[in-house]
Enzyme design. Structure first.
Site, PDB file in Angstrom:
ATOM      1  N   ARG A   1      43.192  64.056  22.342  1.00 22.74           N
ATOM      2  CA  ARG A   1      44.082  63.258  23.191  1.00 22.74           C
ATOM      3  C   ARG A   1      43.508  61.950  23.659  1.00 22.74           C
ATOM      4  O   ARG A   1      44.167  60.920  23.603  1.00 22.74           O
ATOM      5  CB  ARG A   1      44.426  64.080  24.416  1.00 22.74           C
ATOM      6  CG  ARG A   1      45.256  65.245  24.037  1.00 22.74           C
ATOM      7  CD  ARG A   1      45.605  66.061  25.215  1.00 22.74           C
ATOM      8  NE  ARG A   1      46.557  67.062  24.768  1.00 22.74           N
ATOM      9  CZ  ARG A   1      46.977  68.066  25.498  1.00 22.74           C
ATOM     10  NH1 ARG A   1      46.544  68.201  26.732  1.00 22.74           N
ATOM     11  NH2 ARG A   1      47.841  68.908  25.022  1.00 22.74           N
TER      12      ARG A   1
ATOM     13  N   ARG B   1      40.325  67.684  28.034  1.00 22.81           N
ATOM     14  CA  ARG B   1      40.793  69.023  27.705  1.00 22.81           C
ATOM     15  C   ARG B   1      41.496  69.021  26.357  1.00 22.81           C
ATOM     16  O   ARG B   1      42.302  68.139  26.080  1.00 22.81           O
ATOM     17  CB  ARG B   1      41.771  69.520  28.773  1.00 22.81           C
ATOM     18  CG  ARG B   1      42.398  70.853  28.437  1.00 22.81           C
ATOM     19  CD  ARG B   1      43.300  71.331  29.554  1.00 22.81           C
ATOM     20  NE  ARG B   1      44.514  70.537  29.681  1.00 22.81           N
ATOM     21  CZ  ARG B   1      45.614  70.720  28.949  1.00 22.81           C
ATOM     22  NH1 ARG B   1      45.642  71.644  28.012  1.00 22.81           N
ATOM     23  NH2 ARG B   1      46.675  69.977  29.135  1.00 22.81           N
TER      24      ARG B   1
ATOM     25  N   LEU C   1      46.466  76.527  29.605  1.00 18.67           N
ATOM     26  CA  LEU C   1      47.166  77.795  29.810  1.00 18.67           C
ATOM     27  C   LEU C   1      46.168  78.928  29.645  1.00 18.67           C
ATOM     28  O   LEU C   1      46.133  79.889  30.414  1.00 18.67           O
ATOM     29  CB  LEU C   1      48.315  77.928  28.813  1.00 18.67           C
ATOM     30  CG  LEU C   1      49.350  76.796  28.849  1.00 18.67           C
ATOM     31  CD1 LEU C   1      50.455  77.046  27.833  1.00 18.67           C
ATOM     32  CD2 LEU C   1      49.956  76.662  30.241  1.00 18.67           C
TER      33      LEU C   1
ATOM     34  N   HIS D   1      48.434  63.141  32.479  1.00 20.59           N
ATOM     35  CA  HIS D   1      48.944  64.455  32.125  1.00 20.59           C
ATOM     36  C   HIS D   1      48.182  65.591  32.782  1.00 20.59           C
ATOM     37  O   HIS D   1      48.758  66.578  33.235  1.00 20.59           O
ATOM     38  CB  HIS D   1      48.842  64.579  30.619  1.00 20.59           C
ATOM     39  CG  HIS D   1      49.263  65.901  30.102  1.00 20.59           C
ATOM     40  ND1 HIS D   1      50.507  66.425  30.351  1.00 20.59           N
ATOM     41  CD2 HIS D   1      48.615  66.830  29.365  1.00 20.59           C
ATOM     42  CE1 HIS D   1      50.596  67.610  29.765  1.00 20.59           C
ATOM     43  NE2 HIS D   1      49.457  67.883  29.182  1.00 20.59           N
TER      44      HIS D   1
ATOM     45  N   GLU E   1      43.891  74.777  37.064  1.00 25.28           N
ATOM     46  CA  GLU E   1      43.650  73.337  36.980  1.00 25.28           C
ATOM     47  C   GLU E   1      42.985  72.815  38.255  1.00 25.28           C
ATOM     48  O   GLU E   1      42.372  71.749  38.260  1.00 25.28           O
ATOM     49  CB  GLU E   1      44.982  72.605  36.726  1.00 25.28           C
ATOM     50  CG  GLU E   1      44.799  71.162  36.302  1.00 25.28           C
ATOM     51  CD  GLU E   1      46.103  70.472  35.913  1.00 25.28           C
ATOM     52  OE1 GLU E   1      47.076  71.181  35.565  1.00 25.28           O
ATOM     53  OE2 GLU E   1      46.145  69.231  35.948  1.00 25.28           O
TER      54      GLU E   1
END
Ligand SMILES: Cc1cc2nc3c(=O)[nH]c(=O)nc-3n(C[C@H](O)[C@H](O)[C@H](O)COP(=O)(O)OP(=O)(O)OC[C@H]3O[C@@H](n4cnc5c(N)ncnc54)[C@H](O)[C@@H]3O)c2cc1C
Ligand code: HEM
Ligand code: SF4
Ligand code: FES
Lengths: 216, 251, 640
Positions: C333, C438, C444, C404, C428
């Site tokens: 990301r 991450r 999750l 995000h 989190e």
């Protein structure tokens, strides 16, 4: 579920009753004979009648009870309201049902107990010795008000059933995603065929296609 | 774009409410409905009026928090979708828009457009689960599940718990919500052992919560943002009949 | 003075640490469990799973969330999936590989021992969720299906359509409901934690406010678990839900808990670009789209406004595939986000304002057919169409990075306990196992690992020594904390200035996005550090909050959160300034390779930075936890 089961019983009756009535188109002997057959059932007829009566009462009692609960679940109405899918018939089942009830009562008084029309007592038995149901129907429907109310009652019954006759599949868990729209369409067609069938009788009488078998 | 809004204002459950008219101006068509209400609230604040209370959180149609009736339709005219996914381009410039809360007896009004949907939580607490203690699970692939069943379970499980089904229902029935959970769990083999108990208890609590009775008008399905099919209600009815039958047999 | 922190990592070889630690932890006898009260703040994947599991074990749990139902916690919004090292695909996956990918993805700024444990537990999470009835996607064989996700070369992500978070959370929520019905968990929805209560140096309770009635309450307990999610909303615009906040963790920080790596924030590469001034949030398009979509921009600036059809293949720049041939569109990301920013900064961005890049499915549709694409991503395409009014089967999607996820959070040791005994932090909200970045589908996994399997083992280890030590809620410490909370609310209501809470929040967000967003530099950070206190001062002078504190007052709710963001933002910038290197999502422009990649400085910064509050207006004190890498080899990340 109770509503659905009693509803089905009533539907079966309504269909049977229609088939019986349509015999008027064949002629006086048929329908008078049919009526006599029913009468000949004797105690059994009363069993069937009370069964139907019980169905009607239960059907009404339960639906009214449910309707009261529903009203209670909705303390305040929307000021602006727009329905997307729920059609008129499905939203006014109690209303259509109650008018149908009023109609049924009148209808029974009219043709079964024969209290509303003094002339019916004057009808003679037909050549086979049966009560002349044929002529009774013809005389009964020659009155515009009688026919009008009959058609109205049936209209509401059809409205009631245009929803009810597919709805019971859902209530009994007998349908699935693919079947539902087809059943809904089928139900609507069924209801309006019923309407057409029943109303064909007074219409035919009023148009003079069917004439009384005996003069008064 | 400009709009006239007629918004339900109500201080709390006990007080009575009414519709109040507001105007908003210069709204871009790409603004979402809730952002338009944000703009209104900024304006009200400037005037010293208390902002309109309305619920939202994710603002992308998944959390089920938002709950407005717009022009008489739960979640507004853009079905399927939650009202947070409604955009102003759906309206005519100059339109008058009525905004009301979800009006359901079992969802008491908290303030303005905010309602209390804890009744839905209670239905799930009654049995909307599979009792699987952490640590007790078998290896995941030891239970193969036909793709069709699993996909169907997913369709039912997609319910976001918004309560629009009850809000739109002419009878204020929560059948679609309950049916979705019952169907999700009873379609999966893991859910079989508790199947009968689950449906009986959930329906019992649903009825006790004061929701109305389903008369199959299918209005719920039409407004459901998660496109839950009313055929799951049929499934619920089937499950319920089965469970009752088996319970009778058992006794 | 810089303190050094001890994470209490158990001895022994990496793969045995967790097992042998469990063998030696203290336990609480089943009959005694109901004598312990445990507070769990948060009902997301982490809090929900922890509360349910502790309830199953027999503790008396109080669970809090600010939403009107625990099912609405923000975890519900996660789309893409959850990782596990099941190796169902037989493509070479293993616990070690998941561990290694996560450490590498995090740019070597996380703890080996924690990450290894996470990878180990990943498999039983899937088992647990399936047993609960989570309808994961399956193959025709009836067995579980997988997809690939950014940052890995194996296919190990389990998913439930585009609603994985929703389904996992509903699984948790249902388990929680079961415990609520059983009476082991008491649920407090719409109840916000506003302070942490410390008694004799240990966390023993919280002060809450009912959002519904405004009532302030004291809750005493034997331990407090924070599972309050991330603070991405400090940027105002993010993919987080409106209510996400830093309040719980920040107030704990002000009571002495250390805040670790606050500067580590993740910018997600695939979000729908901003379209207007009043936008209240950004919507994520799951990264799984990058499996089949190709990212590109025109090679020439002049082609920017041309429709796709008019830009021939030769004039397109598939920049991810060009720069990172082996990972291509699946590059991690942080790397993808920065690459997008780079091409837009060069003026080649598409869409309004030039802040967007194409994510194009034309090739995939040609190869697989529209039906397959619809089956895989149908609901994402619908969301896209709803928001933008465009049909992505016909025209390419436009995407742009957005805030995000926040890797930073309260510092915790191996047992997930903060430096304050009795205060546990999971999900989190803790500084987590993700280092400086991450990987997709790992949050999750972490939330559920913490809640279902780690905390229920480590919490008793603490509780075992706490029998009968719960203070009464009328003790002085509770009184003091409640006083602070009330005073603050009163203050917010009494300013009666002219500006709305949101206007301050928006201003803060823009400032941070600019100075402490996708890339940072010393000058910008110093500027931000100057501006934030000014903005804060203005807030307390000019904010306007109407209504009363005695009823449902959303503006008051938000005002409290924004006030905390205004303090927290400063801490973020201080951390970003202190970390004078580039690592993962933290990109300091001063530190990059010649071709623009993040350049770490392992000599000086291979450590966790944890900050201790020293009083309002004072600089926080830095603690370092040096990171030891015994198993993996520290290397520059390469996704080429
Ligand atoms: C759009 C989106 C998509 C994502 N997709 C993925 C994905 O595909 N895969 C993946 O692994 N991760 C994904 N993530 C990340 C992941 O969803 C989150 O990191 C994770 O769900 C956080 O879980 P949590 O339990 O820690 O916190 P949350 O779910 O945020 O829960 C926080 C809880 O704390 C409560 N709370 C907060 N503050 C207070 C307070 N002051 N008082 C009382 N209660 C409070 C809230 O009510 C809530 O119940 C995604 C995130 C976003 C935003
Ligand atoms: C000949 C007479 C009648 C017939 C054939 C009939 C038939 C039916 C049928 C088949 C249904 C659908 C059941 C279901 O979906 O579960 C139904 C529903 C209903 N009926 Fe009747 N009905 C009759 C008379 C009445 C009367 C007199 C009332 C007056 C109250 C009434 C009120 C209702 C209502 C309110 C419903 C909807 C309730 C529900 O679907 O659960 N009906 N009817
Ligand atoms: S069934 Fe549909 S309308 Fe009803 S609660 Fe679920 S998502 Fe909302
Ligand atoms: S705000 Fe989450 S569904 Fe609308």
């Amino acid at each position: 579920m109770i509503v659905a089961i009693t509803g089905i019983i009533l539907i079966l009756f309504v269909v049977g009753h229609l088939l019986g009535n349509l015999q008027i188109f064949i002629g006086p002997d048929w329908i008078n004979g049919y009526s006599q057959h029913l009468r000949d059932l004797g105690p059994l007829l009363w069993v069937i009648r009370s069964f139907l009566l019980a169905s009607v009462i239960i059907h009404i009692w339960v639906t009214i009870h449910l309707a009261i609960e529903n009203r209670r679940a909705r303390p305040e109405a929307y000021i602006d309201r727009h329905y997307v899918k729920a059609d008129f018939a499905s939203r006014h089942m109690v209303m259509s049902g109650l008018i149908v009830l009023a109609f049924i009562i009148y209808h029974l008084a009219h043709f079964t107990v024969r209290v509303t029309d003094p002339r019916f007592g004057l009808l003679k038995a037909d050549p086979l010795g049966h009560y002349d149901v044929y002529s009774m129907m013809v005389y009964g429907f020659q009155n515009y008000f009688v026919s009008g109310f009959y058609v109205l009652g049936l209209f509401l019954l059809a409205l009631h059933l245009s929803h009810g006759s597919s709805s019971f599949f859902q209530s009994l868990g007998l349908n699935d995603k693919k079947l539902t729209p087809r059943l809904a369409l089928g139900g609507r067609i069924f209801a309006w065929l019923l309407f057409a069938g029943y109303t064909s009788i007074p219409v035919a009488i009023l148009l003079g296609i069917i004439k009384p078998a005996q003069q008064l | 774009m400009n709009f006239r809004l007629r918004i339900w204002r109500q201080l709390n459950l006990k007080s009575s409410g009414k519709l109040v008219d507001y105007d908003v101006e210069n709204i871009s068509p790409h603004t979402s409905f809730l952002e338009m209400l944000d703009v209104l609230n900024e304006k009200l604040l400037g005037r010293g009026d208390e902002p309109v209370a309305f619920d939202s959180d994710c603002r992308e149609g998944i959390c089920g928090t938002c709950s407005l009736t717009v022009n008489g339709e739960a979640h507004g005219p853009d079905h399927p979708g939650a009202v947070c996914e409604l955009y102003m381009r759906r309206f005519r410039d100059g339109a008058t828009i009525t905004v009301e809360p979800f009006r359901v007896g079992a969802f008491p009004i908290v303030k303005d457009l905010v309602i209390d949907r804890s009744a839905l939580d209670r239905i799930v607490q009654a049995g909307g689960f599979i009792s699987a203690r952490a640590g007790s699970a078998p290896e995941a692939n030891s239970i193969p599940i036909p793709k069709h069943d699993s996909d169907l379970a997913m369709e039912a499980a997609a319910c976001i718990g918004c309560g629009a089904c009850a809000a739109a229902c002419p009878n204020r029935s929560a059948m679609l919500f309950t049916a979705a959970k019952v169907s999700h769990l009873s379609l999966l083999p893991q859910g079989y052992p508790e199947r009968d108990r689950r449906v009986l208890k959930m329906v019992q609590v649903m009825d006790a919560a004061g929701f109305g009775n389903c008369t199959n008008t299918y209005e719920c399905e039409a407004v459901c943002p998660a496109e839950i099919s009313a055929s799951f209600i049929s499934k619920l009815n089937r499950e319920y009949a089965r469970a009752q039958f088996r319970r009778r047999l058992g006794e | 003075m810089i303190g050094t922190l001890d994470a209490k990592i158990p001895p022994g070889p990496l793969a045995q640490k967790w097992r042998s630690h469990r063998d030696h932890m203290r336990l609480v006898n089943p009959n005694n469990r109901r004598k312990f009260d445990v507070i769990v703040v948060g009902s997301g994947l982490a809090g929900g799973s922890a509360a349910a599991t502790l309830g199953e074990l027999g503790y008396r749990v109080k669970c809090f969330c600010f939403q009107d139902s625990p099912r609405r916690a923000h975890s519900i919004a996660a789309q893409g999936g959850i990782n596990a090292a099941k190796n169902y695909q037989n493509d070479g996956d293993s616990v070690y590989r998941l561990f290694h990918d996560t450490i590498k993805g995090g740019d070597f700024r996380s703890r080996e021992a924690n990450v290894y444990r996470l990878a180990e537990i990943s498999n039983i999470i899937i088992d647990q969720c399936v047993a609960q009835g989570v309808p994961f996607a399956r193959e025709y064989s009836g067995l579980l299906a997988n997809r690939s996700f950014g940052g890995s070369q194996v296919s190990r992500t389990f998913y439930a359509r585009g609603q994985t978070g929703q389904q996992l959370l509903l699984g948790c929520y249902q388990a929680l409901c079961r415990q609520i019905a059983a009476g082991t968990v008491e649920m407090f929805p719409q109840t916000e934690m506003l302070d942490l209560v410390i008694v004799d140096g240990q966390a023993k309770g919280i002060i809450t406010r009912s959002l519904r009635s405004g009532k302030i309450d004291r809750h005493a307990a034997d331990a407090v678990v924070l599972a309050t999610g991330g603070y991405g909303n400090v940027f105002y615009l993010s993919t987080n839900a409106r209510g996400c906040n830093v309040t719980a963790t920040y107030r704990a920080y002000k009571r002495g808990a250390l805040f670790a790596n606050p500067a580590f924030t993740q910018i997600h590469p695939t979000c729908i670009p901003v379209s207007g001034d009043y936008q209240s949030k950004l919507t994520l398009m799951s990264e799984s789209l990058r499996n089949d979509g190709r990212v590109w921009v025109p090679k020439r600036k002049e082609d920017r406004d041309k429709p796709r059809g008019e830009i021939p293949e030769a004039d397109r720049d598939y920049y991810l595939e060009r720069k990172y041939p082996s990972y291509g569109n699946l590059a991690p990301r942080d790397i993808s986000s920065r690459a997008a920013k780079e091409v837009c900064d060069e003026g080649r961005g598409v869409g309004p304002g030039g802040r967007g890049v194409y994510l194009d499915f034309a090739d995939a549709i040609k190869r697989l057919g529209e039906d397959v694409i619809r089956e895989r991503y149908g609901n994402l395409f619908e969301v896209y169409e709803k928001i933008t009014g465009e049909n992505a089967y016909k025209v390419p999607m436009r995407i742009y990075p957005a805030v995000h996820y926040t890797m930073g959070g309260l510092w915790v040791d191996y047992d997930l306990m903060s430096n304050l005994p009795g205060l546990f932090v999971i999900g989190e909200a803790n500084f987590s196992d993700h280092g400086a970045n991450r990987l997709g589908a790992s949050a999750l996994m972490q939330g559920l690992a913490d809640g279902y399997f780690v905390l229920p083992n480590t919490l008793p280890n603490y509780l075992a020594s706490q029998m009968g030590k719960r203070p009464p809620p009328d003790s002085a410490e509770f009184g003091e904390a409640e006083g602070c909370v009330c005073a603050r609310i009163e203050k917010l209501l009494s300013v009666n200035g002219t500006r709305s809470v949101d206007s301050f929040h928006r201003e803060l967000g823009l400032l941070l996005w600019d100075k402490c967003g996708m890339s940072r530099n010393e000058k910008g950070l110093r500027e931000a550090l100057q501006k934030i206190p000014e903005l804060r001062e203005q807030f307390w002078r000019d904010v306007r909050v109407l209504g009363s504190d005695q009823d449902y007052n959303q503006a008051l709710e938000r005002a409290g959160r924004v006030a905390d963001f205004l303090e927290f933002a400063e801490l973020m910038c201080i951390d970003a300034l202190e970390r004078d290197e580039s690592a993962g999502g933290h990109f300091r422009e001063e530190h990059q390779t010649p071709d623009g990649e993040a350049l770490r400085d392992d000599e000086r910064h291979a450590a966790v930075y944890a900050w201790e509050f020293q009083g309002d207006g004072q600089d926080p004190k830095l603690h370092r936890e040096p990171l030891q890498f015994e198993t993996v080899h520290l290397a520059q990340r390469s996704y080429k």
